[in-house]
Design a protein around this motif. Structure first.
Motif, PDB file in Angstrom:
ATOM      1  N   ILE A  33       0.833  -1.198   0.000  1.00  0.00           N
ATOM      2  CA  ILE A  33       0.000   0.000   0.000  1.00  0.00           C
ATOM      3  C   ILE A  33       0.873   1.254   0.000  1.00  0.00           C
ATOM      4  N   ILE A  34       1.868   1.279   0.859  1.00  0.00           N
ATOM      5  CA  ILE A  34       2.781   2.432   0.907  1.00  0.00           C
ATOM      6  C   ILE A  34       3.549   2.539  -0.412  1.00  0.00           C
TER       7      ILE A  34
ATOM      8  N   ALA B 251       2.518   1.681  -3.390  1.00  0.00           N
ATOM      9  CA  ALA B 251       1.633   2.242  -4.414  1.00  0.00           C
ATOM     10  C   ALA B 251       1.515   3.753  -4.255  1.00  0.00           C
ATOM     11  N   ALA B 252       1.385   4.212  -3.013  1.00  0.00           N
ATOM     12  CA  ALA B 252       1.311   5.654  -2.782  1.00  0.00           C
ATOM     13  C   ALA B 252       2.638   6.321  -3.133  1.00  0.00           C
ATOM     14  N   PHE B 253       3.739   5.668  -2.794  1.00  0.00           N
ATOM     15  CA  PHE B 253       5.062   6.208  -3.087  1.00  0.00           C
ATOM     16  C   PHE B 253       5.299   6.260  -4.592  1.00  0.00           C
ATOM     17  N   THR B 254       4.769   5.278  -5.324  1.00  0.00           N
ATOM     18  CA  THR B 254       4.883   5.267  -6.784  1.00  0.00           C
ATOM     19  C   THR B 254       4.218   6.499  -7.374  1.00  0.00           C
ATOM     20  N   ALA B 255       3.064   6.860  -6.855  1.00  0.00           N
ATOM     21  CA  ALA B 255       2.379   8.055  -7.356  1.00  0.00           C
ATOM     22  C   ALA B 255       3.216   9.303  -7.108  1.00  0.00           C
ATOM     23  N   ILE B 256       3.858   9.383  -5.952  1.00  0.00           N
ATOM     24  CA  ILE B 256       4.703  10.535  -5.637  1.00  0.00           C
ATOM     25  C   ILE B 256       5.901  10.587  -6.577  1.00  0.00           C
TER      26      ILE B 256
ATOM     27  N   ASN C 266       6.262   9.144  -9.553  1.00  0.00           N
ATOM     28  CA  ASN C 266       5.830   9.422 -10.925  1.00  0.00           C
ATOM     29  C   ASN C 266       5.518  10.901 -11.120  1.00  0.00           C
ATOM     30  N   SER C 267       4.855  11.507 -10.155  1.00  0.00           N
ATOM     31  CA  SER C 267       4.564  12.934 -10.251  1.00  0.00           C
ATOM     32  C   SER C 267       5.844  13.753 -10.235  1.00  0.00           C
TER      33      SER C 267
END
Length: 146
Positions: free
Chosen positions: A22-23, A25-30, A32-33
């Protein structure tokens, strides 16, 4: 079987793994942004907006000159899309660098926090209230004319 499943799910490793995913996946979004919204535009300015994605050569078949990679793929020709590979490698390197910098910053913050805890543990406790009062009493008693 249900009991075994409950034991499996209740293990700490499974819960840690779930939290990690879960962390992650959230870190991936950060990340990627960070790469897409901040680093790539700066690199685009530096290298003049060069995009390697549409670099390819036709191994067999007919593709109109100047056609995009997507159009070349849709034409049914056998193409060697080295530009896509170059962009994938470049994006990987950018993402790896961004993750390295983020991990380095987190490690620096953690190290600073650990140092503060160590300093707090190493500080001498100092004299107790009773010891201070006894010192004051002794100083007052030793004054001339007391």
């Amino acid at each position: 079987m249900i009991q075994e499943f409950k034991q499996f799910i209740a293990r700490g490793n499974v819960i840690d793994l779930a939290v990690g995913i879960i962390i992650g996946a959230a870190f991936t979004a950060i990340v990627n942004s960070l790469v897409e919204d901040m680093i790539n535009p700066i690199l685009g300015l530096i290298i003049g907006g060069i995009d390697f994605t549409n670099l390819y050569f036709v191994m067999s078949g007919n593709v109109p000159d100047g056609a995009s990679l997507e159009a070349a793929r849709n034409s049914g020709a056998a193409i060697f899309a080295y530009g896509s590979f170059l962009m994938a490698v470049l994006n990987f390197l950018i993402i790896a660098w961004a993750v390295f910098l983020l991990v380095k910053a987190v490690n620096r913050v953690q190290t600073a926090a650990l140092r503060k805890e160590e300093v707090k543990e190493e500080e001498p406790a100092g004299p107790s209230q009773e010891e201070l009062l006894a010192q004051i009493r002794d100083l007052l008693a030793a004054r001339p004319g007391a």
